[in-house]
Design a protein around this motif. Structure first.
Motif, short mmCIF file in Angstrom:
data_model
loop_
_atom_site.label_atom_id
_atom_site.label_comp_id
_atom_site.label_asym_id
_atom_site.label_seq_id
_atom_site.Cartn_x
_atom_site.Cartn_y
_atom_site.Cartn_z
N ALA A 18 -4.00 70.26 -16.07
CA ALA A 18 -4.00 68.80 -16.02
C ALA A 18 -2.69 68.24 -16.56
CB ALA A 18 -5.19 68.25 -16.81
N PHE A 19 -2.15 68.85 -17.62
CA PHE A 19 -0.91 68.36 -18.18
C PHE A 19 0.26 68.58 -17.22
CE2 PHE A 19 2.81 68.60 -21.01
CZ PHE A 19 2.72 67.33 -21.56
N CYS A 20 0.30 69.73 -16.56
CA CYS A 20 1.37 70.00 -15.59
C CYS A 20 1.30 69.03 -14.42
CB CYS A 20 1.28 71.44 -15.09
SG CYS A 20 1.78 72.65 -16.32
N VAL A 21 0.10 68.74 -13.93
CA VAL A 21 -0.06 67.79 -12.84
C VAL A 21 0.36 66.39 -13.30
CG1 VAL A 21 -1.77 66.63 -11.37
CG2 VAL A 21 -1.84 69.11 -11.65
N LYS A 22 -0.03 66.02 -14.51
CA LYS A 22 0.29 64.69 -15.05
C LYS A 22 1.80 64.49 -15.15
CE LYS A 22 1.21 61.74 -18.57
NZ LYS A 22 1.91 60.84 -17.69
N VAL A 23 2.50 65.47 -15.71
CA VAL A 23 3.96 65.34 -15.88
C VAL A 23 4.64 65.33 -14.51
CG1 VAL A 23 6.02 66.50 -16.76
CG2 VAL A 23 4.00 66.29 -18.20
N TYR A 28 7.46 62.18 -10.41
CA TYR A 28 7.46 61.75 -9.00
C TYR A 28 7.41 60.22 -8.90
CZ TYR A 28 5.66 60.87 -4.32
OH TYR A 28 5.47 60.38 -3.05
N LEU A 29 6.55 59.59 -9.68
CA LEU A 29 6.47 58.13 -9.65
C LEU A 29 7.76 57.49 -10.12
CD1 LEU A 29 2.84 57.48 -10.92
CD2 LEU A 29 3.76 56.91 -8.68
N ASP A 30 8.35 58.02 -11.16
CA ASP A 30 9.62 57.48 -11.64
C ASP A 30 10.71 57.57 -10.57
OD1 ASP A 30 8.90 56.51 -14.07
OD2 ASP A 30 9.79 58.12 -15.25
N GLN A 31 10.75 58.69 -9.89
CA GLN A 31 11.78 58.86 -8.87
C GLN A 31 11.53 57.98 -7.65
OE1 GLN A 31 12.07 63.08 -8.20
NE2 GLN A 31 13.33 63.38 -10.01
N VAL A 67 -4.30 58.57 -10.69
CA VAL A 67 -4.50 60.02 -10.88
C VAL A 67 -3.65 60.52 -12.05
CG1 VAL A 67 -4.17 62.28 -9.81
CG2 VAL A 67 -5.16 60.42 -8.49
N CYS A 68 -2.44 60.03 -12.16
CA CYS A 68 -1.55 60.43 -13.26
C CYS A 68 -2.18 60.08 -14.61
CB CYS A 68 -0.20 59.74 -13.10
SG CYS A 68 0.99 60.10 -14.41
N ASN A 69 -2.68 58.86 -14.74
CA ASN A 69 -3.29 58.44 -16.00
C ASN A 69 -4.62 59.14 -16.25
OD1 ASN A 69 -1.14 56.79 -16.62
ND2 ASN A 69 -2.07 54.99 -15.71
N THR A 70 -5.35 59.45 -15.19
CA THR A 70 -6.61 60.20 -15.34
C THR A 70 -6.33 61.61 -15.84
OG1 THR A 70 -7.61 58.90 -13.56
CG2 THR A 70 -8.68 60.98 -14.13
N MET A 71 -5.27 62.22 -15.36
CA MET A 71 -4.89 63.56 -15.84
C MET A 71 -4.52 63.52 -17.32
SD MET A 71 -5.23 65.89 -13.57
CE MET A 71 -6.52 65.16 -12.61
#
Length: 91
Positions: A18-23, A28-31, A67-71
Motif C-alpha cells: 500500500a505504501f509503494c502504491v501510495k508513493v 504520478y499526480l505531481d507530475q 485512491v492515493c489517500n486511501t492507500m
C-alpha cells in the motif's frame, strides 16, 4: 483460520504494498498536475510524498487522488494492526 504469525506477515505485506502504491500515485499526480520534481528531490526529500495528497486536481484525476489517500489510510491502519499483533505474539 489464521494464526497470529500469518496475520502479522499479511499486515506487513499490506504495509509495504500500500505504501509503494501510495508513493507512486503521489509522484504520478505531481507530475501530471505540473508540479514535477526532479528525482534528486524525491530521493533526498521524500517526506512530502509520505503524507496525504492535498493539492487540487482536475476532475479526470480525482479518483487517482482518492485512491492515493486511501492507500495512505490503509498503510496507517495496517501498521497499527501489525504493531498490535506483534505485541501479542511475544508476551
Amino acid at each position: 483460520m489464521f494464526n497470529l504469525h500469518q496475520l502479522h506477515t499479511a499486515s506487513g505485506i499490506i504495509i509495504v504494498l500500500a505504501f509503494c502504491v501510495k508513493v507512486s500515485l503521489h509522484v504520478y499526480l505531481d507530475q501530471t498536475m505540473g508540479k514535477a520534481k526532479t528525482w534528486q528531490s524525491i530521493l533526498f526529500f521524500p517526506l512530502p510524498f509520505m503524507n496525504l495528497y492535498k493539492a487540487e486536481v482536475s476532475d479526470e484525476y480525482r479518483l487517482t487522488k482518492i485512491v492515493c489517500n486511501t492507500m495512505f489510510y490503509l498503510t496507517i491502519t495496517a501498521l497499527i494492526l501489525n504493531l498490535i499483533i506483534g505485541l501479542n505474539l511475544f508476551p
